[in-house]
Motif scaffolding. Structure first.
Motif, PDB file in Angstrom:
ATOM      1  N   TYR A   1       1.004  -1.064   0.111  1.00 53.52           N
ATOM      2  CA  TYR A   1       0.110  -0.031   0.053  1.00 53.52           C
ATOM      3  C   TYR A   1       0.802   1.122   0.052  1.00 53.52           C
ATOM      4  O   TYR A   1       1.729   1.509   1.050  1.00 53.52           O
ATOM      5  CB  TYR A   1      -0.951  -0.157   1.233  1.00 53.52           C
ATOM      6  N   ALA A   2       0.984   1.867  -1.088  1.00 52.87           N
ATOM      7  CA  ALA A   2       2.138   3.109  -1.107  1.00 52.87           C
ATOM      8  C   ALA A   2       1.856   3.897  -2.271  1.00 52.87           C
ATOM      9  O   ALA A   2       0.870   3.717  -2.928  1.00 52.87           O
ATOM     10  CB  ALA A   2       3.522   2.135  -1.493  1.00 52.87           C
ATOM     11  N   GLN A   3       2.672   4.946  -2.349  1.00 53.65           N
ATOM     12  CA  GLN A   3       2.570   5.851  -3.509  1.00 53.65           C
ATOM     13  C   GLN A   3       3.483   5.397  -4.542  1.00 53.65           C
ATOM     14  O   GLN A   3       4.588   5.024  -4.073  1.00 53.65           O
ATOM     15  CB  GLN A   3       2.804   7.216  -3.065  1.00 53.65           C
ATOM     16  N   PRO A   4       3.102   5.797  -5.921  1.00 55.07           N
ATOM     17  CA  PRO A   4       4.105   5.207  -6.925  1.00 55.07           C
ATOM     18  C   PRO A   4       5.164   6.309  -6.891  1.00 55.07           C
ATOM     19  O   PRO A   4       5.031   7.572  -6.448  1.00 55.07           O
ATOM     20  CB  PRO A   4       3.425   5.606  -8.096  1.00 55.07           C
ATOM     21  N   ASP A   5       6.403   5.907  -7.238  1.00 53.46           N
ATOM     22  CA  ASP A   5       7.667   6.825  -7.363  1.00 53.46           C
ATOM     23  C   ASP A   5       7.441   8.106  -8.460  1.00 53.46           C
ATOM     24  O   ASP A   5       6.822   7.869  -9.450  1.00 53.46           O
ATOM     25  CB  ASP A   5       8.806   5.791  -7.967  1.00 53.46           C
ATOM     26  N   LEU A   6       7.483   9.533  -7.966  1.00 54.64           N
ATOM     27  CA  LEU A   6       7.567  10.278  -8.531  1.00 54.64           C
ATOM     28  C   LEU A   6       8.523  10.480  -9.732  1.00 54.64           C
ATOM     29  O   LEU A   6       8.096  11.133 -10.684  1.00 54.64           O
ATOM     30  CB  LEU A   6       7.464  11.997  -7.980  1.00 54.64           C
ATOM     31  N   ASN A   7       9.633   9.768  -9.594  1.00 53.11           N
ATOM     32  CA  ASN A   7      10.534   9.893 -10.749  1.00 53.11           C
ATOM     33  C   ASN A   7       9.885   9.553 -12.091  1.00 53.11           C
ATOM     34  O   ASN A   7      10.254   9.689 -13.118  1.00 53.11           O
ATOM     35  CB  ASN A   7      11.580   8.949 -10.421  1.00 53.11           C
ATOM     36  N   LEU A   8       8.883   8.602 -12.103  1.00 54.14           N
ATOM     37  CA  LEU A   8       8.067   8.267 -13.264  1.00 54.14           C
ATOM     38  C   LEU A   8       7.695   8.970 -13.954  1.00 54.14           C
ATOM     39  O   LEU A   8       7.348   9.107 -15.110  1.00 54.14           O
ATOM     40  CB  LEU A   8       7.102   7.138 -12.866  1.00 54.14           C
ATOM     41  N   ILE A   9       7.196  10.400 -13.327  1.00 52.54           N
ATOM     42  CA  ILE A   9       6.660  11.269 -13.979  1.00 52.54           C
ATOM     43  C   ILE A   9       7.590  12.881 -14.335  1.00 52.54           C
ATOM     44  O   ILE A   9       7.249  13.519 -15.199  1.00 52.54           O
ATOM     45  CB  ILE A   9       5.203  11.885 -13.639  1.00 52.54           C
ATOM     46  N   LYS A  10       8.628  12.667 -13.837  1.00 58.83           N
ATOM     47  CA  LYS A  10       9.577  14.069 -13.831  1.00 58.83           C
ATOM     48  C   LYS A  10       9.758  14.364 -15.297  1.00 58.83           C
ATOM     49  O   LYS A  10       9.722  15.606 -15.433  1.00 58.83           O
ATOM     50  CB  LYS A  10      10.930  13.646 -12.908  1.00 58.83           C
ATOM     51  N   GLU A  11      10.106  13.286 -15.867  1.00 58.04           N
ATOM     52  CA  GLU A  11      10.388  13.718 -17.536  1.00 58.04           C
ATOM     53  C   GLU A  11       9.409  14.417 -18.108  1.00 58.04           C
ATOM     54  O   GLU A  11       9.532  15.693 -18.830  1.00 58.04           O
ATOM     55  CB  GLU A  11      10.596  12.206 -18.201  1.00 58.04           C
TER      56      GLU A  11
END
Lengths: 160, 160, 160, 160, 160, 160, 160, 160
Positions: free
Chosen positions: C145-155
């Motif tokens: 139960y978590a939040q997805p890695d924001l690195n996925l959308i930085k680009e």
């Protein structure tokens, strides 16, 4: 179907016991106007032949089984059906187990303490060789638990 | 869940009767080293509270029920659920009826003489207001019919 | 999609709070080498815009929710979708509610005390006008139960 | 279920934090008329035991996750369930992962940038040994994302 | 998504050709008030980049394809997906082939002479390694076959 | 099936245009060793009869349609089928619409900008009278988009 | 089941005619060593009682029925079942019609010229009041079309 | 499709025999105003080519087949389809066997004495290599069993 031979007296005895499994021989004999010995002999035969099985059915909700469920089991390959059935039948949680004509191969009814216990049970049977898939449905509320009316089959025995 | 209060003695009595519904008070009392009166009082309470129900279960195949089936019932609109359940529960062919968490709303287990009788039964319930769809599965072979081990819930009562 | 405008600093703040929702402004400011005031201003804006929502997530199993379930809801006619969604959203048991592309129209995740409570909840929503069918699946075990890695959308924001 | 022991004060603290995960110890202490130290001690214990987890939940649509989806995963053979779950849990796109009672074995909720990213993700998990089939459903619109009312379970702790 | 860069002129040219794939450069140039050379250069670029593909679509029913069908293909294991797709794409009957998010892995649209030809085709692809199951649906009647309105995406290019 | 009458020359012309919809009359005439006038007359007839339709197919991913999907539509009652089909055919997002033999009644293929646009489209068609249910599947990756080989049907015209 | 009374001679006659419906009375009489009159009387009775029905079964593929299909019909409400069955039974395309225990209510087997004819047929029955949904499956290839071995039931008549 | 060549006379003969498989050559000749020899020659040819097959169809319910059922068979891998079909076709209970376009691969119609016999049959075919899953549906009531009207295909032979 290895149908047994029953007469009107057998039917009457079976009917009384379907309603009250502990009805005494004395009362049955009185009601049917036969001797106590006759009732005893007949019932013993019916029990030995496994025509009737007198059991105390514990109400699962009353004693704390909080997860009463139906598990559909898909067996692959089909040749494992009997083996899987035997292994599952031996588990203490299982109250009913049957092979079916439907899309799944075995229906298992289980009584577990709670959903955690149910999860452990499902995980356990998932590891049995031949169990391909399981699908669990909770019985939310039991409306009826009974034996069908023997009158429905009397005609087949030539009894009006 | 309106769980009842049970102690070790209650559990022991229930366990004996699960296996043999006609076991006599004398034998139970002997085995548990308590008085016959105690056994009788306890059992009467358990029966009155509906914790246990002692029934004679007739083997459907043995007596000529050639079509033992599971019928999934879809009720629409959902508000008819209770009404439909009550009507179906009153039919003599029904041995089990429960509301479920799955894609269908009610599960009905029935014992019929043969497929013609089963067809008549399905046609009959299809006419009940609120019955939207039915799906019938034949139980081909019953592998187990029993009560689950009470040991599974003893811990919840603080009994080792 | 009303995507908001975010820069590298916003991302950094969001990332810290995803892991620890109570991390102090002082520590965040230190780590990012900016003033505490900047952190506070940024976070307040992110909260106001509803980009981030800092919540205490109670573990349902730990506190006694014994029936955590997913309910698929089929709405008919489709024009009732919004109305049904609003009514269900207001119920205290509901932790997630979304419209879906699949065979069912709404997915509702609920936390109930036990299966009896779950049954009552399902009965309650089945009575809402427009609810055609429900199908309940138990979550047996939560693995993540978590939040997805924001690195996925930085680009997408032009941030390497 | 390894239920923890909670008293009225714990419940009150949990309730405040469910609504605002950053509410200060000072304010909570004031509202509950206890010392700040008590609040801190209690909260630390609740966090250590993992009864509560305070996280910043980023709104996926706001920051540019254009494909929020639910993936049903069918694992074969069933013995691979735990292994598959562990591998999937480690992927950054996953926000929720649970084993279920339904026709599929694992439910995975993911947040991806767009459908191309989602396709890559599905392809990636399809290659994990034991993943037999996947079925992806898009969450079209999220109506509610919240924690259930703790009042629903207070009674179980003997708190009115 | 490797979105190409388009301006208003590109859009206008694409729109004309969507409706009439053989519209002459002269007419397009006149309508858009640009030189024929400009239209030619632009169109060549659009074709080279594969933004547009000008094809003659033969009406299957008109020329004697009596069985136009949609075949859902389930691939197992999932790692065979690409390989299976490539083999199926090379077959002359196939007019459309795509990977999907649904319960099946590949959707294949085929045009066959009649049901016997369709049966042979299905048998042929069933033999491809990795094809686990196929499900064929006949397209009974085609109501529309067209290109979507480019106006739907103009805004994304900053064109009113 | 209102099959048209085609000879070998028609087939040759159709085959060239299937591959390159803008091939000039001059080149076709040369290749087939017939006059340009003959090619023009034949093609005009084929277009008028709607045997062939020359269209520019825009690649949806290239121009920014990020959500290409297949929507299965269940119409109730069945008498609304034609009416629903007509309404849906008029929407600009629709690239394909057909009645099918399967469990759903209409298949609609749509190209939308993103999942939000797709959600709005699905909501819009859900409101059309007669639309009972919709089920949306995303096309993750298009492997082939083409016309089937006309050689497959030549034999039916007595052409080797 | 209104089972008729059959003896060994009846069985023998039925068996011959199952294989060759036009076998002459003379040959049957010779083979069974009874008089021609006996064979004639018996057969007439069997035909009158509808125990046997001698029909010429035309091979659909041989004479040009290019679309042999199975149509599952879902009737709602269930009370329309008989009415719908009667209407469908009267249509010339129908070769088999039965009520079933499964998820659909009626199974209709039809022989049509081609898929266009099949589509017209399906549209026609979809307009019958009470027809809720239809699902059409093409029979791709018929492997066997025969009568089951009467030996399978001889025992039930006390014939070895 | 290896369609045979038929003229008006063939059609007339086939039509008579569809209704009454034992109609004598004399009567057919009279009705069609041709010689008996012509009728005999034509019919022999039609039977040799397998255009018609004259069979006595025994009514299963009348003679004591109490379980008439449809079994859907899923074959895996698909390459076993033909082999499985051949093995099943040889079993005496099978009255119809066909490959289908649907979710299952083979449809088998069987006539069994009762559900016990049906269960044994299903168990037997489940053991055939390549049989992945079976799903049995009972035919509750047969409404029509007939041959379709040959008038439906006359036009295709140029016969009004």
């Amino acid at each position: 179907m290895e149908k047994v031979d029953l007469d009107e007296l057998d039917f009457a005895i079976l009917s009384f016991l379907q309603k009250d499994g502990r009805m005494s021989f004395t009362i049955i004999a009185e009601k049917l106007k036969v001797s106590i010995g006759t009732v005893r002999t007949r019932l013993n035969k019916l029990i030995e032949e496994k025509t009737i099985n007198i059991i105390g059915r514990v109400d699962p909700a009353k004693v704390g089984f909080g997860a009463y469920a139906h598990i559909a089991i898909f067996v692959r390959p089909a040749t494992f059906n009997e083996k899987v059935a035997k292994k599952i039948a031996s588990l203490p949680e299982v109250s009913f187990l049957a092979g079916t004509s439907g899309d799944y191969d075995l229906e298992v009814d289980v009584m577990c303490r709670d959903n955690t216990h149910l999860e452990e049970f499902v995980t356990q049977i998932s590891k049995i060789e031949g169990v391909h898939q399981t699908k669990t449905t909770i019985y939310f509320k039991v409306y009826k638990y009974a034996q069908p009316d023997l009158n429905l089959i009397k005609e087949g025995y030539g009894i009006a």
